[in-house]
Design a protein around this motif. Sequence first.
Motif, PDB file in Angstrom:
ATOM      1  N   LEU A  23       0.883  -1.171   0.000  1.00  0.00           N
ATOM      2  CA  LEU A  23       0.000   0.000   0.000  1.00  0.00           C
ATOM      3  C   LEU A  23       0.921   1.222   0.000  1.00  0.00           C
ATOM      4  CD1 LEU A  23      -2.792  -0.842   2.623  1.00  0.00           C
ATOM      5  CD2 LEU A  23      -2.608  -1.547   0.245  1.00  0.00           C
ATOM      6  N   PRO A  24       0.921   1.986  -1.087  1.00  0.00           N
ATOM      7  CA  PRO A  24       1.911   3.053  -1.243  1.00  0.00           C
ATOM      8  C   PRO A  24       1.516   4.345  -0.526  1.00  0.00           C
ATOM      9  CG  PRO A  24       0.518   2.985  -3.178  1.00  0.00           C
ATOM     10  CD  PRO A  24       0.020   1.888  -2.256  1.00  0.00           C
ATOM     11  N   GLY A  25       2.444   5.282  -0.520  1.00  0.00           N
ATOM     12  CA  GLY A  25       2.190   6.586   0.073  1.00  0.00           C
ATOM     13  C   GLY A  25       1.360   7.475  -0.842  1.00  0.00           C
ATOM     14  N   GLY A  26       0.966   8.602  -0.300  1.00  0.00           N
ATOM     15  CA  GLY A  26       0.163   9.547  -1.066  1.00  0.00           C
ATOM     16  C   GLY A  26      -0.862  10.201  -0.172  1.00  0.00           C
ATOM     17  N   PHE A  27      -1.938  10.628  -0.804  1.00  0.00           N
ATOM     18  CA  PHE A  27      -3.004  11.336  -0.078  1.00  0.00           C
ATOM     19  C   PHE A  27      -4.342  10.769  -0.535  1.00  0.00           C
ATOM     20  CE2 PHE A  27       0.689  13.959  -0.455  1.00  0.00           C
ATOM     21  CZ  PHE A  27       0.836  14.509   0.803  1.00  0.00           C
ATOM     22  N   SER A  28      -4.554   9.482  -0.267  1.00  0.00           N
ATOM     23  CA  SER A  28      -5.768   8.840  -0.765  1.00  0.00           C
ATOM     24  C   SER A  28      -7.001   9.620  -0.322  1.00  0.00           C
ATOM     25  CB  SER A  28      -5.837   7.396  -0.268  1.00  0.00           C
ATOM     26  OG  SER A  28      -5.812   7.339   1.129  1.00  0.00           O
ATOM     27  N   TYR A  36      -9.250  13.286   3.369  1.00  0.00           N
ATOM     28  CA  TYR A  36     -10.487  13.794   3.968  1.00  0.00           C
ATOM     29  C   TYR A  36     -10.928  12.921   5.135  1.00  0.00           C
ATOM     30  CZ  TYR A  36     -10.824  16.550  -0.333  1.00  0.00           C
ATOM     31  OH  TYR A  36     -10.569  17.403  -1.376  1.00  0.00           O
ATOM     32  N   LEU A  37     -11.616  13.504   6.066  1.00  0.00           N
ATOM     33  CA  LEU A  37     -12.114  12.886   7.299  1.00  0.00           C
ATOM     34  C   LEU A  37     -10.947  12.528   8.216  1.00  0.00           C
ATOM     35  CD1 LEU A  37     -14.807  12.164   8.687  1.00  0.00           C
ATOM     36  CD2 LEU A  37     -14.500   9.842   7.817  1.00  0.00           C
ATOM     37  N   ARG A  38     -10.206  11.495   7.910  1.00  0.00           N
ATOM     38  CA  ARG A  38      -8.944  11.154   8.589  1.00  0.00           C
ATOM     39  C   ARG A  38      -8.078  10.458   7.541  1.00  0.00           C
ATOM     40  NH1 ARG A  38     -12.778   8.919  11.455  1.00  0.00           N
ATOM     41  NH2 ARG A  38     -12.212   6.896  10.596  1.00  0.00           N
ATOM     42  N   THR A  39      -6.768  10.547   7.679  1.00  0.00           N
ATOM     43  CA  THR A  39      -5.896   9.903   6.690  1.00  0.00           C
ATOM     44  C   THR A  39      -6.212   8.405   6.626  1.00  0.00           C
ATOM     45  OG1 THR A  39      -4.211   9.627   8.395  1.00  0.00           O
ATOM     46  CG2 THR A  39      -4.008  11.544   6.958  1.00  0.00           C
ATOM     47  N   GLY A  40      -6.455   7.924   5.431  1.00  0.00           N
ATOM     48  CA  GLY A  40      -6.680   6.491   5.217  1.00  0.00           C
ATOM     49  C   GLY A  40      -8.080   6.003   5.502  1.00  0.00           C
ATOM     50  N   SER A  41      -8.929   6.862   6.083  1.00  0.00           N
ATOM     51  CA  SER A  41     -10.223   6.377   6.578  1.00  0.00           C
ATOM     52  C   SER A  41     -11.188   6.009   5.459  1.00  0.00           C
ATOM     53  CB  SER A  41     -10.869   7.429   7.488  1.00  0.00           C
ATOM     54  OG  SER A  41     -11.173   8.598   6.752  1.00  0.00           O
ATOM     55  N   ILE A  42     -11.079   6.670   4.328  1.00  0.00           N
ATOM     56  CA  ILE A  42     -12.005   6.384   3.221  1.00  0.00           C
ATOM     57  C   ILE A  42     -11.414   5.293   2.317  1.00  0.00           C
ATOM     58  CG2 ILE A  42     -13.228   7.388   1.247  1.00  0.00           C
ATOM     59  CD1 ILE A  42     -13.357  10.008   2.846  1.00  0.00           C
ATOM     60  N   ILE A  84       3.317   1.866   3.389  1.00  0.00           N
ATOM     61  CA  ILE A  84       4.287   2.955   3.511  1.00  0.00           C
ATOM     62  C   ILE A  84       3.532   4.275   3.623  1.00  0.00           C
ATOM     63  CG2 ILE A  84       6.174   4.176   2.358  1.00  0.00           C
ATOM     64  CD1 ILE A  84       6.702   1.480   0.800  1.00  0.00           C
ATOM     65  N   CYS A  85       3.779   5.026   4.687  1.00  0.00           N
ATOM     66  CA  CYS A  85       3.207   6.357   4.887  1.00  0.00           C
ATOM     67  C   CYS A  85       1.671   6.314   4.822  1.00  0.00           C
ATOM     68  CB  CYS A  85       3.809   7.344   3.900  1.00  0.00           C
ATOM     69  SG  CYS A  85       3.502   9.067   4.351  1.00  0.00           S
ATOM     70  N   ASN A  86       1.053   6.853   3.772  1.00  0.00           N
ATOM     71  CA  ASN A  86      -0.402   6.772   3.686  1.00  0.00           C
ATOM     72  C   ASN A  86      -0.861   5.310   3.701  1.00  0.00           C
ATOM     73  OD1 ASN A  86      -3.017   7.372   1.329  1.00  0.00           O
ATOM     74  ND2 ASN A  86      -3.036   8.037   3.455  1.00  0.00           N
ATOM     75  N   GLY A  87      -0.047   4.419   3.158  1.00  0.00           N
ATOM     76  CA  GLY A  87      -0.361   2.989   3.213  1.00  0.00           C
ATOM     77  C   GLY A  87      -0.393   2.480   4.648  1.00  0.00           C
ATOM     78  N   CYS A  88       0.506   2.998   5.472  1.00  0.00           N
ATOM     79  CA  CYS A  88       0.524   2.657   6.893  1.00  0.00           C
ATOM     80  C   CYS A  88      -0.741   3.186   7.569  1.00  0.00           C
ATOM     81  CB  CYS A  88       1.775   3.247   7.538  1.00  0.00           C
ATOM     82  SG  CYS A  88       1.889   3.001   9.318  1.00  0.00           S
ATOM     83  N   GLN A  89      -1.119   4.409   7.214  1.00  0.00           N
ATOM     84  CA  GLN A  89      -2.330   5.005   7.801  1.00  0.00           C
ATOM     85  C   GLN A  89      -3.570   4.188   7.413  1.00  0.00           C
ATOM     86  OE1 GLN A  89      -1.610   8.765   5.900  1.00  0.00           O
ATOM     87  NE2 GLN A  89      -0.583   9.662   7.670  1.00  0.00           N
ATOM     88  N   PRO A 137      13.731   9.114   4.195  1.00  0.00           N
ATOM     89  CA  PRO A 137      12.943  10.346   4.186  1.00  0.00           C
ATOM     90  C   PRO A 137      11.533  10.136   4.757  1.00  0.00           C
ATOM     91  CG  PRO A 137      13.095   9.441   1.963  1.00  0.00           C
ATOM     92  CD  PRO A 137      13.828   8.492   2.872  1.00  0.00           C
ATOM     93  N   ILE A 138      11.048  11.127   5.460  1.00  0.00           N
ATOM     94  CA  ILE A 138       9.637  11.151   5.843  1.00  0.00           C
ATOM     95  C   ILE A 138       8.972  12.319   5.120  1.00  0.00           C
ATOM     96  CG2 ILE A 138       9.833  10.033   8.095  1.00  0.00           C
ATOM     97  CD1 ILE A 138       9.700  12.843   9.375  1.00  0.00           C
ATOM     98  N   ALA A 139       7.676  12.204   4.886  1.00  0.00           N
ATOM     99  CA  ALA A 139       6.907  13.265   4.206  1.00  0.00           C
ATOM    100  C   ALA A 139       5.455  13.107   4.615  1.00  0.00           C
ATOM    101  CB  ALA A 139       7.062  13.156   2.696  1.00  0.00           C
ATOM    102  N   HIS A 140       5.106  13.662   5.768  1.00  0.00           N
ATOM    103  CA  HIS A 140       3.740  13.482   6.263  1.00  0.00           C
ATOM    104  C   HIS A 140       3.347  14.589   7.245  1.00  0.00           C
ATOM    105  CE1 HIS A 140       6.120  11.044   9.329  1.00  0.00           C
ATOM    106  NE2 HIS A 140       5.545  11.967  10.062  1.00  0.00           N
ATOM    107  N   ALA A 141       2.021  14.744   7.390  1.00  0.00           N
ATOM    108  CA  ALA A 141       1.476  15.671   8.388  1.00  0.00           C
ATOM    109  C   ALA A 141       0.855  14.922   9.560  1.00  0.00           C
ATOM    110  CB  ALA A 141       0.425  16.581   7.749  1.00  0.00           C
ATOM    111  N   ASP A 142       0.530  13.639   9.316  1.00  0.00           N
ATOM    112  CA  ASP A 142      -0.109  12.826  10.357  1.00  0.00           C
ATOM    113  C   ASP A 142       0.708  11.553  10.589  1.00  0.00           C
ATOM    114  OD1 ASP A 142      -3.200  13.976  10.655  1.00  0.00           O
ATOM    115  OD2 ASP A 142      -2.328  14.297   8.678  1.00  0.00           O
ATOM    116  N   GLY A 143       1.797  11.707  11.329  1.00  0.00           N
ATOM    117  CA  GLY A 143       2.650  10.544  11.608  1.00  0.00           C
ATOM    118  C   GLY A 143       2.879  10.355  13.085  1.00  0.00           C
ATOM    119  N   ASN A 144       2.047  11.041  13.868  1.00  0.00           N
ATOM    120  CA  ASN A 144       2.155  11.055  15.331  1.00  0.00           C
ATOM    121  C   ASN A 144       1.400   9.834  15.853  1.00  0.00           C
ATOM    122  OD1 ASN A 144       2.029  11.661  18.042  1.00  0.00           O
ATOM    123  ND2 ASN A 144       1.275  13.753  17.751  1.00  0.00           N
TER     124      ASN A 144
END
Lengths: 236, 81
Positions: free
Chosen positions: A47-52, A56-62, A85-90, A139-146
């Motif tokens: 599951l790759p990174g990005g902004f699926s 919206y709503l929460r990262t990865g929720s939709i 990875i990243c959004n894939g992790c979310q 590298p990291i590239a995210h706003a929601d990695g907490n």
Amino acid sequence: MNIGIIVFPGSNCDRDCAHVVSEVIGQTAHLIWHQDSSLNGMNAIILPGGFSYGDYLRTGSIARFSPIMEAVIDFAGRGGLVLGICNGCQILLEAGLLPGAMLRNKNVSFICEDVYVRVENADTPFTNTCQSGQVLRLPIAHADGNYYTDPVTLSALQANAQVVFRYCDKDGHSMPSMNPNGSIDNIAGIRNAKGNVLGLMPHPERCAEEILGNQDGRLIFTSLLASLIGNAALTV
Amino acid sequence: MKAKIYITLKNGIHDPQGQAVQQSLHTLGFDSVHDVRMGKLLELDLQDMEKESAEATIENMCKKLLANTVIEDFRYEIVET
């Protein structure tokens, strides 16, 4: 080996992953559209990174409810290797394939920078070509990695060696000052209890070739390949 | 009928956005603000149904999609129209 990379609307690291799979570790990459419902005999899934769905709503929720995710959840349930990875992790967190949830970074900013992570568990299908305690620059590239989870779940993650990567300094010292996003216990990546699902916020696919000036990320993909070759039973 | 759904971070969960807003309010001189917690408001236009049925439906959609109950709480109001 056939490695499937799920493409959601808004994924933007799918081509990078496909490039690494085909050009760096020499396997066959299949881009799989999120509206598909079958994985058609893949040996592993990324599951790759990005902004699926625009985060919206929460990262990865939709994305978690995309039709293909039923097949991914089924694949993981049968022991198939799934790397997020990243959004894939979310998405894996939202799907319940990994425990916990992501909060907004503690500094409320999108962070795009190289960080150091320590390999806490080199005995996983995704880290078996690393050394335990090895420091990787990724590298990291995210706003929601907490990353957040309740104390009981955190204890279980620690006890079962499910914390696979922790943020650290270049010498491998994991301490709060080296934590870029506020993640609990400096966690950068975790696996599930069974060990066949890994999610991490850093991007190994962005640093897997000499021409990019950093090849540390290659180890995640060579580990995945070694696992697949070493265990044909994982072809589910 | 309409429903208003409020989604907020659970007590004890760090809220970086709320904290940033609080700091900004302090910078503007609003020193009386002790804490800010940010959340989401969703306004739903629903087909009319029995109140109990609407409550069950909303609870279900909150647990399944709208809130992540690992980190968030939800509450709602139903408005008959």
